[in-house]
Enzyme design. Structure first.
Site, PDB file in Angstrom:
ATOM      1  N   ASN A   1      -3.167  -1.796 -10.317  1.00 55.45           N
ATOM      2  CA  ASN A   1      -2.854  -1.392  -9.182  1.00 55.45           C
ATOM      3  C   ASN A   1      -1.668  -0.478  -9.189  1.00 55.45           C
ATOM      4  OD1 ASN A   1      -1.029  -1.861  -6.948  1.00 55.45           O
ATOM      5  ND2 ASN A   1      -1.008  -4.126  -7.330  1.00 55.45           N
ATOM      6  N   TRP A   2      -1.895   0.768  -8.400  1.00 61.11           N
ATOM      7  CA  TRP A   2      -1.070   1.856  -8.980  1.00 61.11           C
ATOM      8  C   TRP A   2      -0.172   1.389  -8.069  1.00 61.11           C
ATOM      9  CZ3 TRP A   2      -4.765   6.793  -9.603  1.00 61.11           C
ATOM     10  CH2 TRP A   2      -5.391   6.632 -10.610  1.00 61.11           C
ATOM     11  N   LYS A   3       0.148   0.114  -6.454  1.00 57.67           N
ATOM     12  CA  LYS A   3       1.304   0.356  -5.986  1.00 57.67           C
ATOM     13  C   LYS A   3       1.594   1.830  -5.318  1.00 57.67           C
ATOM     14  CE  LYS A   3       2.426  -3.413  -8.962  1.00 57.67           C
ATOM     15  NZ  LYS A   3       3.563  -4.279  -9.267  1.00 57.67           N
TER      16      LYS A   3
ATOM     17  N   HIS B   1      -2.008  -9.871  -2.650  1.00 56.92           N
ATOM     18  CA  HIS B   1      -0.580  -9.828  -3.981  1.00 56.92           C
ATOM     19  C   HIS B   1       0.631 -10.159  -3.459  1.00 56.92           C
ATOM     20  CE1 HIS B   1       1.929  -7.198  -6.577  1.00 56.92           C
ATOM     21  NE2 HIS B   1       0.411  -6.776  -7.892  1.00 56.92           N
TER      22      HIS B   1
ATOM     23  N   GLU C   1       3.263  -9.420  -3.778  1.00 56.98           N
ATOM     24  CA  GLU C   1       4.481  -8.789  -3.146  1.00 56.98           C
ATOM     25  C   GLU C   1       4.339  -8.795  -1.634  1.00 56.98           C
ATOM     26  OE1 GLU C   1       3.792  -5.306  -5.739  1.00 56.98           O
ATOM     27  OE2 GLU C   1       4.866  -5.531  -7.183  1.00 56.98           O
TER      28      GLU C   1
ATOM     29  N   GLU D   1      -1.714 -14.079 -10.960  1.00 54.99           N
ATOM     30  CA  GLU D   1      -1.039 -13.580 -11.761  1.00 54.99           C
ATOM     31  C   GLU D   1       0.488 -13.847 -10.997  1.00 54.99           C
ATOM     32  OE1 GLU D   1      -1.676  -9.170 -11.164  1.00 54.99           O
ATOM     33  OE2 GLU D   1      -1.109  -9.590  -9.178  1.00 54.99           O
TER      34      GLU D   1
ATOM     35  N   GLY E   1       5.829  -7.071 -13.386  1.00 54.93           N
ATOM     36  CA  GLY E   1       6.627  -5.938 -13.607  1.00 54.93           C
ATOM     37  C   GLY E   1       7.933  -6.939 -14.395  1.00 54.93           C
TER      38      GLY E   1
ATOM     39  N   SER F   1       2.188  -7.717 -16.808  1.00 50.41           N
ATOM     40  CA  SER F   1       2.641  -7.084 -17.241  1.00 50.41           C
ATOM     41  C   SER F   1       1.632  -6.833 -18.984  1.00 50.41           C
ATOM     42  CB  SER F   1       4.275  -7.688 -18.223  1.00 50.41           C
ATOM     43  OG  SER F   1       5.125  -7.597 -17.406  1.00 50.41           O
TER      44      SER F   1
END
Ligand code: PEP
Length: 255
Positions: free
Chosen positions: A11-13, A97, A99, A171, A177, A217
């Site tokens: 997932n490159w966000k 997600h 976020e 997650e 992160g 992570s």
């Protein structure tokens, strides 16, 4: 892990320019573009989807998006539909997600609509769930996961049928992160709960076929111990998927 093929997804966000994304994916195609042992997926930003797709063509690496809207088209300024994602070559979409939930206020109700639409279109949803540190410390992990699953899959619960291709990503928010990974045992407990919940609310066959990825992570040096757990079928990787060396180290966890 049995009959479930492992999946390693990046997932490159909101990271990487087009040229950086293309360079990264060129290396991935060269190094692991024909790999059979695991499914590999990259989820770039919307603007990188088309150029990345060009490089992926002919390889086994799949293309995913990080979000979508539940309608096909219309007056939804700033949104992208699942149909549009398919047109650009996506086969998967990350939904719910943390976020999206915490920064953009996405609710289970919204996520349910997106999961429903994605599966109607034939896009594989990667449904993310996970508890915050506060919730874990208050002993509420199972309750949170249960509520997220029943809310984000409400449309399917009412029909008692879940899409066979659904992928769930556990997650824990406190591990995303932060450099803090859930221990393999903590992750396994959560994954086992998710699989049991699927069996109780849908059926045994669906529960044993659904892939449950761990995210939070994940690095080359912790992936193997996570993958050794019975109900961990792969990883959703953020930070470490942005560099070829670390992402390849994760993909080749059993080499
Ligand atoms: C993620 O955001 O899905 C994630 C797991 O990020 P990281 O690997 O950086 O913790």
């Amino acid at each position: 892990m049995g009959q479930r093929k492992p999946m390693i997804a990046g997932n490159w966000k909101m990271n990487l320019s087009i040229s950086e994304a293309v360079a990264l994916v060129r290396t991935l195609v060269e190094e692991v573009g024909r790999i059979e042992a695991s499914d590999i997926l990259v989820a770039p930003s919307f603007t990188c989807l088309a150029p990345v797709r060009e490089v992926l063509n002919g390889s086994k690496i799949a293309l995913g998006a990080q979000n979508m809207h539940w309608e096909d088209s219309g007056a939804f300024t700033g949104e992208v539909s699942g149909k549009m994602l398919m047109e650009v070559g996506c086969t998967h979409v990350i939904l719910g997600h943390s976020e999206r939930r915490h920064i953009f206020g996405e609710t289970d109700l919204i996520i349910d609509k997106k999961v429903k639409k994605a599966s109607e279109l034939g896009l594989t949803p990667i449904l993310c769930i996970g508890e915050t540190l506060e919730e874990r410390e208050a002993g509420k992990t199972v309750e949170v996961l249960k509520n997220q699953l029943s809310g984000s899959l409400a449309s399917f619960l009412s029909r008692r049928s879940v899409p066979q291709h659904l992928i769930v990503a556990y997650e824990p928010v406190w591990a995303i992160g932060t450099g803090k990974t859930a221990s393999p045992q903590q992750a396994q407990e959560a994954h086992e709960f998710v699989r049991r919940w699927m069996a109780e609310n849908f059926d045994e066959k669906s529960a044993s076929g659904i892939r449950i990825l761990y995210g939070g992570s994940v690095k080359p040096d912790n992936i193997a111990s996570l993958m050794a757990e019975a109900d961990i079928d792969g990883a959703l990787v953020g930070g470490a998927s942005l560099k070829a060396e670390s992402f390849l180290g994760i993909i080749r966890y059993d080499a």
